[in-house]
Motif scaffolding. Structure first.
Motif, mmCIF file in Angstrom:
data_model
loop_
_atom_site.group_PDB
_atom_site.id
_atom_site.type_symbol
_atom_site.label_atom_id
_atom_site.label_comp_id
_atom_site.label_asym_id
_atom_site.label_seq_id
_atom_site.Cartn_x
_atom_site.Cartn_y
_atom_site.Cartn_z
ATOM 1 N N UNK A 10 18.131 15.266 61.309
ATOM 2 C CA UNK A 10 19.097 15.766 62.284
ATOM 3 C C UNK A 10 18.451 16.663 63.338
ATOM 4 N N UNK A 11 17.541 17.558 62.895
ATOM 5 C CA UNK A 11 16.965 18.538 63.817
ATOM 6 C C UNK A 11 15.511 18.245 64.187
ATOM 7 N N UNK A 12 14.835 17.415 63.407
ATOM 8 C CA UNK A 12 13.427 17.122 63.664
ATOM 9 C C UNK A 12 12.477 18.162 63.087
ATOM 10 N N UNK A 13 13.013 19.170 62.418
ATOM 11 C CA UNK A 13 12.187 20.224 61.830
ATOM 12 C C UNK A 13 11.365 19.657 60.673
ATOM 13 N N UNK A 23 7.296 12.117 41.167
ATOM 14 C CA UNK A 23 8.667 12.253 41.663
ATOM 15 C C UNK A 23 8.932 11.267 42.796
ATOM 16 N N UNK A 24 10.150 10.806 42.868
ATOM 17 C CA UNK A 24 10.567 9.943 43.980
ATOM 18 C C UNK A 24 10.669 10.794 45.247
ATOM 19 N N UNK A 25 10.421 10.202 46.420
ATOM 20 C CA UNK A 25 10.581 10.970 47.671
ATOM 21 C C UNK A 25 12.010 11.479 47.816
ATOM 22 N N UNK A 26 12.137 12.683 48.377
ATOM 23 C CA UNK A 26 13.463 13.272 48.574
ATOM 24 C C UNK A 26 14.204 12.544 49.689
ATOM 25 N N UNK A 27 15.529 12.530 49.595
ATOM 26 C CA UNK A 27 16.369 11.987 50.663
ATOM 27 C C UNK A 27 17.206 13.099 51.297
ATOM 28 N N UNK A 28 17.311 14.236 50.577
ATOM 29 C CA UNK A 28 18.044 15.398 51.080
ATOM 30 C C UNK A 28 17.216 16.645 50.828
ATOM 31 N N UNK A 29 17.298 17.598 51.763
ATOM 32 C CA UNK A 29 16.611 18.873 51.577
ATOM 33 C C UNK A 29 17.231 19.570 50.373
ATOM 34 N N UNK A 30 16.410 20.103 49.446
ATOM 35 C CA UNK A 30 16.970 20.705 48.225
ATOM 36 C C UNK A 30 17.858 21.922 48.462
ATOM 37 N N UNK A 31 17.669 22.649 49.551
ATOM 38 C CA UNK A 31 18.474 23.854 49.793
ATOM 39 C C UNK A 31 19.643 23.602 50.742
ATOM 40 N N UNK A 33 20.702 20.390 51.955
ATOM 41 C CA UNK A 33 21.389 19.116 51.783
ATOM 42 C C UNK A 33 21.271 18.188 52.983
ATOM 43 N N UNK A 34 20.517 18.600 54.006
ATOM 44 C CA UNK A 34 20.343 17.776 55.201
ATOM 45 C C UNK A 34 19.484 16.553 54.877
ATOM 46 N N UNK A 35 19.736 15.425 55.536
ATOM 47 C CA UNK A 35 18.932 14.233 55.271
ATOM 48 C C UNK A 35 17.493 14.422 55.757
ATOM 49 N N UNK A 36 16.524 14.053 54.896
ATOM 50 C CA UNK A 36 15.110 14.191 55.218
ATOM 51 C C UNK A 36 14.370 12.898 54.911
#
Length: 72
Positions: A10-13, A23-31, A33-36
């Motif tokens: 969403x933000x490009x950060x 571990x599988x790659x994350x799809x959401x930021x753990x803190x 919840x934004x899509x990553x």
């Protein structure tokens, strides 16, 4: 544990997150919840040239310094 770089879609950060290689790659930021999405990045160290490995200990050819030239 390796550090992986993730990008907020969403933000490009960019985020650095430590996780196991299994571990599988994350799809959401753990803190937040934004899509990553995981981003490929260069390693922190790169070995270039000769002399870094046991198999690189070969004799130098003439003209590369050391023995084999120069008059007194």
């Amino acid at each position: 544990m390796p550090t992986y770089v993730y990008k907020n879609l969403e933000t490009g950060e960019l985020y650095e997150i430590k996780q196991s290689m299994r571990d599988e790659p994350l799809t959401q930021h753990p803190e937040t919840g934004a899509p990553v999405k995981r981003v490929l990045s260069t390693p922190g160290i790169a070995f270039r040239g000769s002399g870094f490995y046991v198999t690189d200990s070969r004799p130098q050819s003439k003209g590369e310094g050391g023995q084999g030239g120069g008059g007194e």
